[in-house]
Design a protein around this motif. Structure first.
Motif, mmCIF file in Angstrom:
data_model
loop_
_atom_site.group_PDB
_atom_site.id
_atom_site.type_symbol
_atom_site.label_atom_id
_atom_site.label_comp_id
_atom_site.label_asym_id
_atom_site.label_seq_id
_atom_site.Cartn_x
_atom_site.Cartn_y
_atom_site.Cartn_z
ATOM 1 N N GLY A 1 2.472 19.854 -16.986
ATOM 2 C CA GLY A 1 1.650 20.904 -16.397
ATOM 3 C C GLY A 1 0.205 20.516 -16.135
ATOM 4 N N VAL A 2 -0.054 19.219 -16.054
ATOM 5 C CA VAL A 2 -1.415 18.749 -15.763
ATOM 6 C C VAL A 2 -1.361 17.680 -14.680
ATOM 7 C CG1 VAL A 2 -2.316 19.184 -18.080
ATOM 8 C CG2 VAL A 2 -1.392 16.958 -17.561
ATOM 9 N N THR A 3 -2.466 17.536 -13.976
ATOM 10 C CA THR A 3 -2.565 16.477 -12.973
ATOM 11 C C THR A 3 -3.045 15.190 -13.643
ATOM 12 O OG1 THR A 3 -4.864 16.976 -12.448
ATOM 13 C CG2 THR A 3 -3.177 18.170 -11.195
ATOM 14 N N GLN A 4 -2.900 14.098 -12.925
ATOM 15 C CA GLN A 4 -3.395 12.814 -13.443
ATOM 16 C C GLN A 4 -4.902 12.901 -13.692
ATOM 17 O OE1 GLN A 4 -1.364 10.764 -14.623
ATOM 18 N NE2 GLN A 4 -0.489 9.416 -13.094
ATOM 19 N N GLU A 5 -5.611 13.572 -12.797
ATOM 20 C CA GLU A 5 -7.061 13.694 -12.926
ATOM 21 C C GLU A 5 -7.436 14.479 -14.183
ATOM 22 O OE1 GLU A 5 -10.824 12.715 -12.190
ATOM 23 O OE2 GLU A 5 -9.112 12.000 -11.017
ATOM 24 N N GLU A 6 -6.722 15.583 -14.439
ATOM 25 C CA GLU A 6 -6.980 16.368 -15.649
ATOM 26 C C GLU A 6 -6.723 15.515 -16.891
ATOM 27 O OE1 GLU A 6 -5.860 20.945 -14.612
ATOM 28 O OE2 GLU A 6 -4.209 19.499 -14.634
ATOM 29 N N TYR A 7 -5.640 14.744 -16.841
ATOM 30 C CA TYR A 7 -5.279 13.869 -17.957
ATOM 31 C C TYR A 7 -6.385 12.841 -18.207
ATOM 32 C CZ TYR A 7 -2.624 10.421 -20.661
ATOM 33 O OH TYR A 7 -2.211 9.535 -21.622
ATOM 34 N N LYS A 8 -6.899 12.258 -17.143
ATOM 35 C CA LYS A 8 -7.946 11.244 -17.268
ATOM 36 C C LYS A 8 -9.251 11.817 -17.816
ATOM 37 C CE LYS A 8 -6.376 8.451 -13.378
ATOM 38 N NZ LYS A 8 -6.694 8.028 -12.010
ATOM 39 N N SER B 1 0.830 -1.204 0.000
ATOM 40 C CA SER B 1 0.000 0.000 0.000
ATOM 41 C C SER B 1 0.868 1.259 0.000
ATOM 42 C CB SER B 1 -0.922 0.005 1.216
ATOM 43 O OG SER B 1 -1.695 1.181 1.246
ATOM 44 N N ASN B 2 1.899 1.270 0.837
ATOM 45 C CA ASN B 2 2.805 2.415 0.887
ATOM 46 C C ASN B 2 3.558 2.581 -0.425
ATOM 47 O OD1 ASN B 2 2.097 3.083 3.510
ATOM 48 N ND2 ASN B 2 3.800 1.978 4.429
ATOM 49 N N HIS B 3 3.987 1.471 -1.013
ATOM 50 C CA HIS B 3 4.690 1.516 -2.296
ATOM 51 C C HIS B 3 3.772 2.072 -3.385
ATOM 52 C CE1 HIS B 3 7.490 0.452 -5.447
ATOM 53 N NE2 HIS B 3 6.526 -0.187 -6.069
ATOM 54 N N HIS B 4 2.528 1.618 -3.403
ATOM 55 C CA HIS B 4 1.552 2.102 -4.387
ATOM 56 C C HIS B 4 1.315 3.599 -4.213
ATOM 57 C CE1 HIS B 4 -1.849 2.170 -7.084
ATOM 58 N NE2 HIS B 4 -2.559 2.764 -6.143
ATOM 59 N N LEU B 5 1.160 4.041 -2.973
ATOM 60 C CA LEU B 5 0.930 5.456 -2.687
ATOM 61 C C LEU B 5 2.132 6.286 -3.133
ATOM 62 C CD1 LEU B 5 -0.959 7.550 -1.453
ATOM 63 C CD2 LEU B 5 0.115 7.105 0.751
ATOM 64 N N GLU B 6 3.331 5.808 -2.831
ATOM 65 C CA GLU B 6 4.551 6.516 -3.226
ATOM 66 C C GLU B 6 4.670 6.580 -4.751
ATOM 67 O OE1 GLU B 6 9.211 5.520 -2.910
ATOM 68 O OE2 GLU B 6 8.139 5.491 -0.994
ATOM 69 N N THR B 7 4.368 5.485 -5.417
ATOM 70 C CA THR B 7 4.411 5.452 -6.872
ATOM 71 C C THR B 7 3.403 6.424 -7.459
ATOM 72 O OG1 THR B 7 5.129 3.146 -6.846
ATOM 73 C CG2 THR B 7 4.176 3.954 -8.894
ATOM 74 N N THR B 8 2.205 6.439 -6.929
ATOM 75 C CA THR B 8 1.159 7.350 -7.394
ATOM 76 C C THR B 8 1.584 8.805 -7.210
ATOM 77 O OG1 THR B 8 -0.542 5.723 -6.860
ATOM 78 C CG2 THR B 8 -1.269 7.990 -7.124
ATOM 79 N N GLU B 9 2.157 9.114 -6.054
ATOM 80 C CA GLU B 9 2.624 10.482 -5.796
ATOM 81 C C GLU B 9 3.728 10.875 -6.767
ATOM 82 O OE1 GLU B 9 3.713 10.593 -1.674
ATOM 83 O OE2 GLU B 9 1.638 10.526 -0.997
ATOM 84 N N ASN B 10 4.649 9.958 -7.035
ATOM 85 C CA ASN B 10 5.736 10.244 -7.973
ATOM 86 C C ASN B 10 5.211 10.454 -9.391
ATOM 87 O OD1 ASN B 10 7.726 10.149 -6.011
ATOM 88 N ND2 ASN B 10 8.157 7.990 -6.353
ATOM 89 N N LEU B 11 4.244 9.643 -9.800
ATOM 90 C CA LEU B 11 3.635 9.817 -11.116
ATOM 91 C C LEU B 11 2.936 11.163 -11.220
ATOM 92 C CD1 LEU B 11 2.151 6.270 -11.741
ATOM 93 C CD2 LEU B 11 4.001 7.352 -13.004
ATOM 94 N N GLU B 12 2.241 11.546 -10.174
ATOM 95 C CA GLU B 12 1.537 12.827 -10.147
ATOM 96 C C GLU B 12 2.524 13.984 -10.282
ATOM 97 O OE1 GLU B 12 -1.674 15.281 -10.201
ATOM 98 O OE2 GLU B 12 -1.875 13.125 -9.956
ATOM 99 N N LYS B 13 3.602 13.933 -9.498
ATOM 100 C CA LYS B 13 4.625 14.986 -9.562
ATOM 101 C C LYS B 13 5.260 15.048 -10.946
ATOM 102 C CE LYS B 13 5.901 14.740 -4.694
ATOM 103 N NZ LYS B 13 6.943 14.293 -3.752
ATOM 104 N N SER B 14 5.572 13.900 -11.477
ATOM 105 C CA SER B 14 6.207 13.834 -12.791
ATOM 106 C C SER B 14 5.289 14.370 -13.882
ATOM 107 C CB SER B 14 6.596 12.387 -13.099
ATOM 108 O OG SER B 14 7.148 12.298 -14.381
ATOM 109 N N MET B 15 4.033 13.998 -13.848
ATOM 110 C CA MET B 15 3.061 14.455 -14.837
ATOM 111 C C MET B 15 2.928 15.972 -14.774
ATOM 112 S SD MET B 15 0.853 13.742 -17.260
ATOM 113 C CE MET B 15 0.011 12.193 -17.221
#
Length: 66
Positions: free
Chosen positions: A26-33, A7-21
């Motif tokens: 210049g968009v969030t994952q939600e905006e992209y979706k 769970s922690n690994h998934h959360l960390e991965t999600t946060e890193n993807l969000e920051k990278s995106m």
């Protein structure tokens, strides 16, 4: 790996993807979706970057073979 570590690994991965995106496009994952236009824009940028990186790699490979 325990469920908590997963769970922690998934959360960390999600946060890193969000920051990278956001940093790269210049968009969030939600905006992209939610936005087809944003997806197209981001994917065009990714394709452009991919082609540029392939050209750079080809130049490096060429120089290494000399």
């Amino acid at each position: 790996m325990t469920d908590e570590k997963k769970s922690n690994h998934h959360l960390e991965t999600t946060e890193n993807l969000e920051k990278s995106m956001h940093k790269s496009h210049g968009v969030t994952q939600e905006e992209y979706k939610r936005s087809v236009e944003k997806k197209i824009e981001v994917e065009k940028e990714r394709e452009k970057d991919h082609k540029k990186n392939k050209e750079i790699q080809a130049g490096i490979d060429k120089n290494l073979k000399k």
